[in-house]
Design an enzyme around this catalytic site. Structure first.
Site, PDB file in Angstrom:
ATOM      1  N   GLU B  54       0.809  -1.219   0.000  1.00 36.27           N
ATOM      2  CA  GLU B  54       0.000   0.000   0.000  1.00 36.27           C
ATOM      3  C   GLU B  54       0.844   1.273   0.000  1.00 36.27           C
ATOM      4  OE1 GLU B  54      -0.589  -2.627   1.911  1.00 36.27           O
ATOM      5  OE2 GLU B  54      -2.697  -3.214   1.681  1.00 36.27           O
ATOM      6  N   PHE B 116     -11.853  -6.785  14.012  1.00 39.63           N
ATOM      7  CA  PHE B 116     -10.776  -7.319  13.191  1.00 39.63           C
ATOM      8  C   PHE B 116     -10.312  -6.248  12.186  1.00 39.63           C
ATOM      9  CE2 PHE B 116      -9.424  -9.659   9.293  1.00 39.63           C
ATOM     10  CZ  PHE B 116      -8.219 -10.116   9.807  1.00 39.63           C
ATOM     11  N   GLN B 117      -9.039  -5.992  12.136  1.00 41.28           N
ATOM     12  CA  GLN B 117      -8.438  -5.006  11.227  1.00 41.28           C
ATOM     13  C   GLN B 117      -9.017  -3.615  11.401  1.00 41.28           C
ATOM     14  OE1 GLN B 117      -8.503  -6.741   7.236  1.00 41.28           O
ATOM     15  NE2 GLN B 117      -6.467  -7.598   7.666  1.00 41.28           N
ATOM     16  N   LYS B 166     -17.450  -0.313   6.096  1.00 39.58           N
ATOM     17  CA  LYS B 166     -17.882  -1.309   5.113  1.00 39.58           C
ATOM     18  C   LYS B 166     -19.375  -1.212   4.820  1.00 39.58           C
ATOM     19  CE  LYS B 166     -17.412  -6.201   4.109  1.00 39.58           C
ATOM     20  NZ  LYS B 166     -16.841  -7.484   4.526  1.00 39.58           N
ATOM     21  N   MET B 474      24.470   7.783   1.793  1.00 39.50           N
ATOM     22  CA  MET B 474      24.378   9.116   2.368  1.00 39.50           C
ATOM     23  C   MET B 474      24.660   9.085   3.870  1.00 39.50           C
ATOM     24  SD  MET B 474      24.145  12.194   1.774  1.00 39.50           S
ATOM     25  CE  MET B 474      23.296  12.837   0.337  1.00 39.50           C
TER      26      MET B 474
END
Ligand code: TPP
Ligand code: MG
Lengths: 166, 591
Positions: B54, B116-117, B166, B474
């Site tokens: 993502e 959940f999630q 949802k 760097m």
């Protein structure tokens, strides 16, 4: 960095949307400012809220916070006001323990500060006082000689005098 | 549209399309399944790209927006899916890139119950978005999507996030498609300035003998490059630019001083030190540009033009602040401009350019600037170059010459390693007919290389040039200069064979080892019709110069590897590397 750490009065006019309070609070906390008091109430327009915030910190940091708050999508205006420019009020409720010996003295203090007795019991009474925050500080300090059981203060609300906008 | 009943998810996808969103990146999951169901057949013109992480989705949307000027959407699931986008959102936010992020969320009745999630994405992302919504009512969808698009693309652009429970996606939509935007407090100002301000600016410019213009990302975002050119040529004033301002003024123009700041040119930094006037346009004066903020243009009149009012006085207090859109301001300023008398100043700067040109070593192996300079020559600066973060980025900035904005795409404010590949994918999808080149380091590339799969699947002809120094280069450079050569955790032993890795995805993988092969290998990659990766085995210990050490003023440019190190860790009782080796009898760690 300037060392002038004063208490500042801010008034914020903000659309009443979810998250608005958190975004404003984050503008302070991200820059290490501590909010001393915060009052949120409906504005004259139903869909807007009025927030009055007092916070301690240096002037430069505060100016940045004002700009960051003004920039928020939901904020209509964010202004700082000096004590002289505004009418400032706060309300306090103080629950004081009383015994017959001290009751009169407590009531004398209340009388002096034009506080009302809004609850009266055998062992305690509740005083309601309004005024400047300094006046309430003075009253509370005197009452500390007796036993303060609980103290609740609203935090300062302000309104600009005359033609100025709050 | 009223015959068939549609649900919230379909309404959302249709709303995005109605706003003109043409590209969406993401990965589905439980809470986003209704939205993905709608993607399946509701979309008409919108393209959807399945990514592998993502974070990459957000960087791809970012690269797309920077290459096209149009925002893209990111569509991910709740919890980990949403949280994985945070780096990409923060990167876009720091660089003022428009983006619409749609995150799935637990159903409304489950909010706050550790479902959940479930993650509180609305609050979690608040500091890194321009604005955000928790969508609670299906019928608000068209209005909220319109508002999100408006907020993301106007004023100072930025990412807007919409968290979608949802069950809002499965509710039947019965609302008004044409519900108007309701943002009473949002008023992006194109011209928040008074006419007097313009006159003051014109007077100050006319009086200046040693002016410098500093051009930033805002000039690119407002499309003001023509106006900037006119301003510079009329005034005969030199122009330097920030990392993200690269290309807003042609690198090939005689008035260009190229980049400013920590790894800017010595002549640009010197010009700022000696200037009697600095006009900053669309730049927020980041600490990498300023050196010591209080020293920046200490004796110069400072003019600051910006669309974001909160930038004035944040780092530097200007004598003249002009709140407005760069293009609008510069257009309005044109009639007031007088030709400046700067011949002596330009002559002096010419001398600085001759004295301190950007240079690089050719000894001891293959040097990244050689490859970039050759790429610049081969493409005539017309390729879109994205970069990762680190030395590779600074060399690309210094040695890739381009004359137009949006040709150089880099994570400036956030400095997000891993940005190079996904932003190139986004740029290529937005600009299918242009050559897109990603210049990356071996460290950053490994953070997001999972999207090689996306590159291969869509057969996008992106060319990846991997500057493989087997180091977090760097950081190694800083440890060399400021930490007594104590190289702590910068050796990237365990790097894979990157050319083979590319081949495993069906991508052309090439190795570049010798400087003489640069043109041949570059041509081979460019002429290949599909994606290609060049693993360039570059010298391990090259360093980027010039450098203004952190905490030093722009007057203290270090031009080449210093014999005496400019800094040591504060309070350090460490032995210098040399003494350490002496006393332990050990050799320096192998490199
Ligand atoms: C996500 C992230 N983690 C850490 C850093 C700190 N950092 C900046 S440059 C750098 C080294 C980059 O190494 P590499 O990608 O190999 O590029 P090089 O400098 O060698 O060209 C690191 C670790 C960062 N900018 N971003
Ligand atoms: Mg490296």
């Amino acid at each position: 960095m300037s060392k002038d750490i004063r208490t500042h009065n801010l008034s914020i006019f903000v659309a009443n949307r979810p998250g608005a309070l958190v975004r404003i609070a984050q503008a302070f906390s991200r820059r290490g400012f501590n909010i001393e008091s915060l009052v949120v109430s409906p504005g004259a327009r139903g869909d807007f809220s009025r927030m009055t915030i007092t916070a301690k910190g240096n002037q430069e940091g505060l100016e940045q916070i004002i700009k960051q708050c003004t920039k928020l999508v939901d904020v209509m205006a964010c202004r700082e006001h000096s004590d002289e420019e505004v009418v400032a009020r706060e309300l306090a409720l103080v629950k004081v323990a009383i015994d017959p010996e001290h009751r009169e003295l407590v009531l004398q203090i209340a009388d002096h500060f034009h506080a009302k007795t809004v609850d009266f019991n055998e062992n305690s009474l509740v005083l309601e006082a309004t005024g400047s925050s300094e006046k309430l500080d003075a009253m509370v300090n005197l009452l500390r000689k007796y036993k303060i059981i609980e103290l609740v203060r609203t935090g300062k609300v302000i309104m600009a005098r005359g033609d100025r906008q709050t | 549209m009223s015959e068939k009943k549609i649900n919230g998810a379909e309404a959302l996808i249709m709303s995005l399309e109605r706003c003109g969103i043409e590209m969406t990146f993401g990965i589905p999951g439980g809470a986003a399944i209704p939205l993905y169901d709608a993607i399946y057949d509701t979309r008409k013109n919108m393209k959807f790209v399945l990514v592998r992480h993502e974070q990459n989705a957000a960087h791809e949307a970012d690269g797309y927006a920077r290459a096209t000027g149009k925002p893209a959407a990111v569509l991910v699931t709740s919890g980990p899916g949403a949280v994985n986008t945070v780096t990409g959102i923060m990167t876009a936010h720091m660089d003022s890139v428009p983006m619409i992020v749609i995150t799935g969320q637990s159903s409304r009745e489950m909010l706050g119950k550790d479902a959940f999630q479930e993650a509180d994405v609305f609050n979690l992302t608040m500091p890194v978005v321009k604005h955000s919504y928790l969508l609670k009512n299906v019928n608000d969808i068209p209005r909220i999507i319109k508002e999100a698009y408006h907020i993301a693309t106007t004023g100072r652009p930025g990412p807007v996030l919409i968290d979608v429970p949802k069950d809002v996606g499965t509710d039947i939509f019965t609302g008004d498609w044409d519900a108007p935007i309701n943002l009473p407090a949002y008023k992006p100002e194109k011209c928040g300035y008074e006419p007097e301000t313009l006159q003051k600016i014109a007077d100050a410019l006319a009086a200046s003998r040693r002016p410098v213009i500093l051009s930033g990302h805002g000039v690119a975002l407002s499309g003001a490059e023509k106006e900037l050119l006119h301003l510079a040529e009329t005034l005969q004033a030199p122009v330097t630019s920030t990392l993200l301002g690269k290309g807003t003024f042609p690198d090939s123009h005689p008035l260009s001083l190229h980049g400013l700041g920590m790894h800017g040119t010595a002549y640009a930094n010197r010009a700022i030190v000696e200037a009697d006037l600095i006009m900053v346009i669309g730049a927020r004066l980041d600490d990498r540009i300023l050196g010591i903020p209080s020293e920046f243009g200490k004796n110069a009149v400072k003019i600051h033009v910006d669309i974001d009012h909160s930038e004035f006085g944040k780092m530097v207090t200007p004598q003249i602040a002009c709140h407005g859109d760069a293009k609008t301001v510069l257009q309005d300023l044109q009639p007031l401009l007088k030709r400046g008398d700067t011949a002596e100043w330009l002559h002096r700067l010419e001398g600085f350019k001759k004295k301190w040109p950007l240079t690089f070593s050719r000894r001891g192996g293959l040097h990244p600037p050689q490859i970039i300079a050759e790429l610049s020559k081969l493409t005539k600066g017309r390729a879109i170059v994205t970069t990762d973060v680190g030395q590779n980025q600074m060399w690309a900035w210094q040695f890739y010459q381009c004359d137009k904005p949006w040709r150089f795409i880099s994570s400036g404010g956030a400095g997000t390693m891993g940005f190079g590949l996904p932003s190139a994918i986004g740029a290529q999808l937005g600009r299918p007919d242009e050559l897109v080149v990603a210049i990356v380091g071996d460290g950053g590339f490994q953070m997001t290389m999972s999207d090689l799969a996306t590159l291969a699947t869509h057969n996008l002809p992106v060319k990846i040039i991997l500057m493989n120094n087997h180091y977090l280069g760097m950081v190694r450079q800083w440890q060399d200069m400021f930490y007594d050569e104590r190289y702590s955790s910068v050796d990237l032993e365990g790097n894979p064979d990157f050319a083979k890795l590319a081949q495993a995805y069906g991508i052309l993988g090439l190795n570049l080892k010798r400087a003489t092969d640069i043109p041949k290998i570059l041509k081979k990659a460019i002429e290949h019709p599909g994606p290609a990766l060049i693993n360039a085995e570059v010298v391990r210990r090259a360093e980027v110069y010039p450098m203004v050490p952190p905490g030093k003023s722009l007057a203290e440019v270090v031009l080449s590897h210093p014999r005496r190190k400019p800094g040591r860790p504060a309070g350090s009782r460490n032995k210098t590397a040399a003494k350490r080796i002496q006393s332990s009898g050990k050799k320096e760690p192998q490199s």
